[in-house]
Design a protein around this motif. Sequence first.
Motif, mmCIF file in Angstrom:
data_model
loop_
_atom_site.group_PDB
_atom_site.id
_atom_site.type_symbol
_atom_site.label_atom_id
_atom_site.label_comp_id
_atom_site.label_asym_id
_atom_site.label_seq_id
_atom_site.Cartn_x
_atom_site.Cartn_y
_atom_site.Cartn_z
ATOM 1 N N ASN A 115 45.701 -0.594 -45.783
ATOM 2 C CA ASN A 115 45.084 -0.191 -44.515
ATOM 3 C C ASN A 115 44.744 -1.395 -43.643
ATOM 4 O O ASN A 115 44.879 -1.349 -42.412
ATOM 5 C CB ASN A 115 43.818 0.631 -44.786
ATOM 6 N N ILE A 116 44.279 -2.486 -44.291
ATOM 7 C CA ILE A 116 43.967 -3.704 -43.524
ATOM 8 C C ILE A 116 45.237 -4.280 -42.904
ATOM 9 O O ILE A 116 45.239 -4.737 -41.751
ATOM 10 C CB ILE A 116 43.278 -4.736 -44.438
ATOM 11 N N LYS A 117 46.328 -4.241 -43.655
ATOM 12 C CA LYS A 117 47.586 -4.792 -43.137
ATOM 13 C C LYS A 117 48.097 -3.997 -41.932
ATOM 14 O O LYS A 117 48.797 -4.539 -41.068
ATOM 15 C CB LYS A 117 48.650 -4.793 -44.239
ATOM 16 N N LYS A 118 47.714 -2.720 -41.879
ATOM 17 C CA LYS A 118 48.197 -1.873 -40.786
ATOM 18 C C LYS A 118 47.317 -1.968 -39.542
ATOM 19 O O LYS A 118 47.614 -1.335 -38.517
ATOM 20 C CB LYS A 118 48.250 -0.410 -41.258
ATOM 21 N N LEU A 119 46.213 -2.726 -39.619
ATOM 22 C CA LEU A 119 45.322 -2.829 -38.446
ATOM 23 C C LEU A 119 46.057 -3.500 -37.292
ATOM 24 O O LEU A 119 46.840 -4.434 -37.486
ATOM 25 C CB LEU A 119 44.080 -3.646 -38.800
ATOM 26 N N PRO A 120 45.806 -3.063 -36.069
ATOM 27 C CA PRO A 120 46.401 -3.738 -34.898
ATOM 28 C C PRO A 120 45.917 -5.190 -34.805
ATOM 29 O O PRO A 120 44.872 -5.553 -35.345
ATOM 30 C CB PRO A 120 45.885 -2.901 -33.720
ATOM 31 N N LYS A 121 46.693 -5.999 -34.114
ATOM 32 C CA LYS A 121 46.357 -7.423 -33.999
ATOM 33 C C LYS A 121 45.041 -7.645 -33.279
ATOM 34 O O LYS A 121 44.379 -8.654 -33.484
ATOM 35 C CB LYS A 121 47.476 -8.155 -33.272
ATOM 36 N N GLU A 122 44.661 -6.695 -32.412
ATOM 37 C CA GLU A 122 43.418 -6.864 -31.655
ATOM 38 C C GLU A 122 42.188 -6.674 -32.535
ATOM 39 O O GLU A 122 41.088 -7.089 -32.176
ATOM 40 C CB GLU A 122 43.353 -5.859 -30.499
ATOM 41 N N TYR A 123 42.335 -6.057 -33.695
ATOM 42 C CA TYR A 123 41.216 -5.814 -34.591
ATOM 43 C C TYR A 123 40.959 -7.080 -35.426
ATOM 44 O O TYR A 123 41.892 -7.730 -35.884
ATOM 45 C CB TYR A 123 41.502 -4.631 -35.523
ATOM 46 N N LYS A 124 39.676 -7.386 -35.620
ATOM 47 C CA LYS A 124 39.303 -8.593 -36.358
ATOM 48 C C LYS A 124 38.679 -8.228 -37.705
ATOM 49 O O LYS A 124 37.729 -7.445 -37.758
ATOM 50 C CB LYS A 124 38.305 -9.426 -35.545
ATOM 51 N N LEU A 125 39.220 -8.826 -38.765
ATOM 52 C CA LEU A 125 38.638 -8.642 -40.102
ATOM 53 C C LEU A 125 37.485 -9.631 -40.246
ATOM 54 O O LEU A 125 37.663 -10.843 -40.068
ATOM 55 C CB LEU A 125 39.694 -8.902 -41.173
ATOM 56 N N VAL A 126 36.280 -9.144 -40.565
ATOM 57 C CA VAL A 126 35.095 -10.011 -40.609
ATOM 58 C C VAL A 126 34.254 -9.718 -41.846
ATOM 59 O O VAL A 126 34.308 -8.629 -42.435
ATOM 60 C CB VAL A 126 34.211 -9.845 -39.350
ATOM 61 N N LEU A 127 33.465 -10.728 -42.206
ATOM 62 C CA LEU A 127 32.409 -10.574 -43.204
ATOM 63 C C LEU A 127 31.090 -10.596 -42.443
ATOM 64 O O LEU A 127 30.740 -11.605 -41.820
ATOM 65 C CB LEU A 127 32.460 -11.726 -44.212
#
Length: 256
Positions: A115-127
Motif C-alpha cells: 500500500n505504501i508503494k502505491k501511494l502517489p508521489k505527492e504523499y509523504k511517508l513520515v514518522l
Amino acid sequence: MNDTNLEKLKNWLREERTIQELKATAKKLGLKVKRMMKKKEVTKLIENYIIQNEKIKTFERPSSATSATLQEKKETQEPEIDLPKSYNKNRLVLMPVNPNWIHAYWDFNYETLENIKKLPKEYKLVLRVYDVTFIEFNGKNAHRTFEIRLNIDMRNYYINVPMPNADYLSEIGYITPDGSFYPLIRSNVCKTPPNSPSNSTRERWLDIRKKRKIVTPSEGILVKEVETIPGSLFKSESKNELVWELFSRLRSGRGM
C-alpha cells in the motif's frame, strides 16, 4: 637451533672427537664447560643440549592430533546466518537512549508495504512523534508534535526529543497534499529519563530478603539551592572577593 643443525650436531658427535674439539663446540653452543671436565662429561653435556632442543621443537610443532582437532572445529562451525530484512509484521517500537534521544525501529507486513508503494508521489511517508506526558492520548491532545520524513527502505531512526523525563509515542503514516495525516502503525509509549538529580525528599529502599519497598523521609533535598554567585562584585567584603573585584576592574579599564 633448527632440526637440520641438530641432526648435523648428532652426526658430528658420533665421530671420534678430541677433548679439545668437544670443549670448543660446547662453548660455541653457549654451554658452561669447566676446565677439569673429562671427555665423557663434555660429550654428555652436548648430548643433553641436543635432547633439550629436540623437546622444545616437539612442543612448538603442533601434533597431528591437535591439527585434526582444529580441522574438526572448522568443519563443525555453523554457517553464518543472515537476519531477514523483514519479519512481515506491522510493528513500531520506541526505546529510550538518554534524556534527549530515543530510538525507533519498525517493520511492515507485505500488505502495508504494498500500500505504501502505491501511494502517489505527492504523499509523504513520515514518522510523527507525540509528547504524551501525563495525558491519555486520543490522537489530538499531545503537548507537542513533530514529523520526520522517511523513505520506504528505512527501518530505524534516532530521534532528538525536546524534553527529558517525558513520555513519547509515535506513529508512521503518510501526509496528503492538503496536510491531513493518516497513521498506519502506532508505537508503544516510551519514557525518557530525567537529566538532573532527583529533588525528592523521600528515600526509597528495597529489602531484598523480605522483597518489599521501604520509603522513609530524608534529611532534605540532595541538591543544595544556589544562593550566591561566587566572585560577585556586589557588597563583597571578603579578601578573595576584593581581589576578584580589583582584577575585574583592571581587565575592564575601570579605575585606571
